[in-house]
Design a protein around this motif. Structure first.
Motif, mmCIF file in Angstrom:
data_model
loop_
_atom_site.group_PDB
_atom_site.id
_atom_site.type_symbol
_atom_site.label_atom_id
_atom_site.label_comp_id
_atom_site.label_asym_id
_atom_site.label_seq_id
_atom_site.Cartn_x
_atom_site.Cartn_y
_atom_site.Cartn_z
ATOM 1 N N PHE A 61 0.886 -1.160 0.000
ATOM 2 C CA PHE A 61 0.000 0.000 0.000
ATOM 3 C C PHE A 61 0.928 1.215 0.000
ATOM 4 O O PHE A 61 1.423 1.615 1.053
ATOM 5 N N ASP A 70 -6.729 6.486 -9.432
ATOM 6 C CA ASP A 70 -6.588 5.305 -8.588
ATOM 7 C C ASP A 70 -6.358 4.047 -9.425
ATOM 8 O O ASP A 70 -5.579 3.176 -9.043
ATOM 9 N N LYS A 89 -4.964 0.054 -1.958
ATOM 10 C CA LYS A 89 -5.170 1.447 -1.564
ATOM 11 C C LYS A 89 -6.533 1.561 -0.904
ATOM 12 O O LYS A 89 -7.492 0.918 -1.338
#
Length: 147
Positions: free
Chosen positions: A21, A78, A123
């Motif tokens: 992450f 993203d 994420k």
């Protein structure tokens, strides 16, 4: 390698199971490496355990088992960050806030944890339409046949 976990004790994990992450999780930006461990095959839940700190572990739930109409869009930014090429590589989870009486536990539908299983990265995102889903959705409202 052996890993001590918050909820499952010591478990054996493989190097290829480690998830990165890059931005950490909300409020835990320095925690970059986790592993996703099944809790029980009969439940739509898993443990997201930090590799660095045994006390940092989160119960995650597959939100669609609890709210069938749950849906959201992942932004292009993203998608690029998570290196998403195919939708089937993506897993979405909600963090469970576990209460003393498990029936009172809640799901965070506002900030799902997105994992690209192929690229081994993840994420936590905050949904832009923050009125669509609550921060605390009752776990006891599980829909369908999931347990």
């Amino acid at each position: 390698m052996k890993l001590n976990t918050k909820f499952l004790g010591e478990v054996e994990i493989a190097e290829q199971d480690i998830l990165t992450f890059e931005q950490g999780l909300l409020g835990l930006e320095d925690e970059k490496q986790f592993v996703l461990l099944p809790i029980d095959t009969d439940t739509p839940m898993a443990l997201l355990q930090s590799l660095k700190h045994v006390e940092i572990g989160f119960i995650l739930a597959y939100p669609f088992a609890f709210k069938k109409d749950y849906s959201f869009e992942i932004s292009q930014e993203d998608r690029e960050e998570l290196q998403i090429e195919k939708e089937e590589d993506v897993l979405a989870y909600s963090i469970v806030t576990v209460k003393e009486n498990f029936q009172d536990s809640t799901l965070n539908l506002l900030a799902p944890v997105i994992i690209n299983g192929q690229k081994k990265c993840g994420k936590q995102i905050v949904l832009q339409d923050n009125k669509a889903y609550p921060l605390r959705y009752p776990l006891q409202t599980m829909e369908g046949s999931a347990k």
